[in-house]
Motif scaffolding. Structure first.
Motif, short mmCIF file in Angstrom:
data_model
loop_
_atom_site.label_atom_id
_atom_site.label_comp_id
_atom_site.label_asym_id
_atom_site.label_seq_id
_atom_site.Cartn_x
_atom_site.Cartn_y
_atom_site.Cartn_z
N TRP A 90 40.05 42.49 -6.56
CA TRP A 90 39.96 41.00 -6.57
C TRP A 90 41.21 40.32 -7.36
O TRP A 90 41.20 39.04 -7.56
N GLN A 91 41.85 41.12 -8.15
CA GLN A 91 42.77 40.52 -9.09
C GLN A 91 43.92 39.91 -8.17
O GLN A 91 44.30 40.47 -7.28
N ASN A 92 43.97 38.58 -8.59
CA ASN A 92 45.18 37.85 -7.98
C ASN A 92 44.93 37.49 -6.52
O ASN A 92 45.64 37.45 -5.63
N ALA A 93 43.54 37.26 -5.97
CA ALA A 93 43.27 37.16 -4.58
C ALA A 93 43.10 35.66 -4.59
O ALA A 93 42.64 34.85 -5.06
N ASP A 94 43.70 35.36 -3.32
CA ASP A 94 43.85 33.93 -3.06
C ASP A 94 42.73 33.34 -2.22
O ASP A 94 42.93 33.12 -1.00
N LEU A 95 41.55 33.29 -3.01
CA LEU A 95 40.15 33.00 -2.09
C LEU A 95 40.42 31.66 -1.42
O LEU A 95 40.13 31.48 -0.24
N ALA A 96 40.55 30.67 -2.35
CA ALA A 96 40.61 29.22 -1.80
C ALA A 96 41.83 29.14 -0.66
O ALA A 96 41.52 28.45 0.66
N GLY A 97 42.97 29.69 -0.83
CA GLY A 97 44.21 29.48 0.18
C GLY A 97 43.80 30.13 1.51
O GLY A 97 43.85 29.76 2.44
N GLU A 98 43.31 31.47 1.33
CA GLU A 98 42.97 32.09 2.57
C GLU A 98 41.87 31.33 3.45
O GLU A 98 42.01 31.44 4.74
#
Ligand code: ADP
Ligand code: ZN
Length: 298
Positions: A90-98
Motif C-alpha cells: 500500500w505504500q504510495n497507492a493512489d487510492l482516491a485517484g483510482e
C-alpha cells in the motif's frame, strides 16, 4: 431528491463500502478484507457500479475515510495517496485517484479519524461544536478532528498517537511498541502495546487487571496535552481498546487530576462525563464519515 453518496471506510484490516445519505439511510453495504490495492479497489468500484445500476441513478460523489499516513492536500501531486504505511503493497497507492477515474466521480478523501469526527459532528456526539477531537485506540492510536469548524490538515495531518509523554520506567519497564519511536503514546497505549506488555490480548485482560490503571494514566497524559494545545470542546474516544467500559471513568478522573484545576471550564470542572465521551455513531462512524467527506467535496 437528495443526492446519493458512496462511502468507503478504508481500514488496514477491512474495507466497508456503503451507499446512502446518512445514518437513517444506509441503502446497501459490503465489507471485505483489505488485500492488495488493485484487488481491493476493484471490489469497491464493482460494488458502486452495481449499486448505481440497481438504484437506477448515479451517485453524486464518493467519500473515502482511510488509514494513513495519507495525503489529503488537494493541491499536491500525491493527493489521494496512502503514503508511508508499513502495510505491504500500500505504500504510495493512489487510492482516491483510482476510484475517481474508474467511476468518473468526485472523490473526498481524508483520514479515518477526520472522517469520524466529521460524522460525529453532523449526526453524533459532537453536534453543534466546532472544535472537537476524535481519537481511536485500537491497532494504532489515531487522532483528528475539527478546529474552528475546519478539519485539521496543515503540513500533512495530525499524528496524535505519536506524541511523547512521560514514561516512568520503574513503574512500567516496557520499552514501547512503536517501530518509529518506541515509547511514544501509541507505542505505550495502543492494543499491540498492551498485548506485548502483558503477554495477552487486551480483550482478555479482566477489568481489575493493573493494565487498565496504567492505560488510563497514559491516555490521560495524552488528553492533558491535547486539551492544553487545541482546547477542544469535546473529546470522543473510540477503537477496540476503548470498548473496555472501566476505562472512561478512570480516564476522566485522571485527566481532571493532571489538569489540576488549571483549565477553568465547567466542561472539565463539573461536567467531565459529557466532555470525554464514547462515539455516538458506533461502528457506523467510518462509512458515515465517508458520506460526509463525499458531501463536502461537492
Ligand atoms: P482496528 O484498529 O484494526 O480498526 P480495533 O479498533 O478493534 O481495530 O483495534 C484492535 C485492537 O484493539 C487490538 O489490539 C485488540 O487487542 C484491541 N481490542 C479489541 N477489542 C478489545 C476489547 N474489547 N477490549 C480491549 N481491547 C480490545
Ligand atoms: Zn510513534
Amino acid at each position: 431528491m437528495s443526492p446519493l453518496y458512496g462511502g468507503i471506510e478504508a481500514g488496514g484490516t477491512k474495507f466497508v463500502c456503503a451507499v446512502g445519505t446518512g445514518p437513517e439511510d444506509i441503502r446497501a453495504e459490503i465489507r471485505f478484507p483489505t488485500a492488495s490495492p488493485a484487488d481491493t479497489i476493484q471490489k469497491a468500484v464493482d460494488f458502486f457500479r452495481e449499486q448505481q445500476e440497481i438504484m437506477r441513478r448515479p451517485l453524486a460523489a464518493i467519500g473515502i475515510a482511510a488509514f494513513g499516513p495519507l495525503d489529503p492536500d488537494r493541491t499536491s501531486p500525491t493527493f489521494g495517496y496512502i503514503t508511508s504505511t508499513p502495510k505491504p503493497g500500500w505504500q504510495n497507492a493512489d487510492l482516491a485517484g483510482e476510484v475517481a477515474r474508474a467511476l468518473n466521480l468526485p472523490v473526498g478523501f481524508d483520514t479515518d479519524v477526520n472522517g469520524a469526527a466529521l460524522a460525529e459532528g453532523r449526526w453524533g456526539a459532537a453536534q453543534g461544536l466546532d472544535t472537537v477531537l476524535y481519537l481511536t485506540i485500537g491497532t494504532g492510536f489515531g487522532g483528528g478532528g475539527l478546529v474552528g469548524g475546519q478539519l485539521m490538515h496543515g503540513l500533512i495531518h495530525p499524528e496524535m498517537g505519536h506524541i511523547r509523554i512521560p514514561h516512568d520506567r520503574l513503574r512500567d519497564p516496557f520499552e514501547g511498541a512503536c517501530p518509529y519511536h518506541g515509547d511514544c503514546l501509541e507505542g505505550l497505549a495502543a492494543g499491540p502495546a498492551l498485548e506485548k506488555r502483558w503477554g495477552a490480548r487486551a480483550e482478555t485482560l479482566p477489568p481489575e487487571h493493573p493494565a487498565w490503571d496504567l492505560e488510563a494514566h497514559y491516555l490521560a497524559l495524552g488528553l492533558h496535552n491535547y486539551i492544553c494545545t487545541l482546547s477542544p470542546q469535546r473529546i470522543i474516544m473510540g477503537g477496540g481498546v476503548m470498548s473496555q467500559p472501566q476505562l472512561f471513568p478512570l480516564v476522566r478522573a485522571k485527566t481532571a487530576e493532571l489538569l489540576n484545576g488549571y483549565v477553568q471550564s465547567p466542561q472539565i470542572l463539573e461536567n467531565i462525563d459529557e466532555y470525554i465521551v464514547p462515539p455516538a455513531l458506533g461502528a457506523q462512524a467510518g462509512v458515515l464519515g465517508a458520506f460526509a467527506l463525499a458531501k463536502d467535496t461537492l
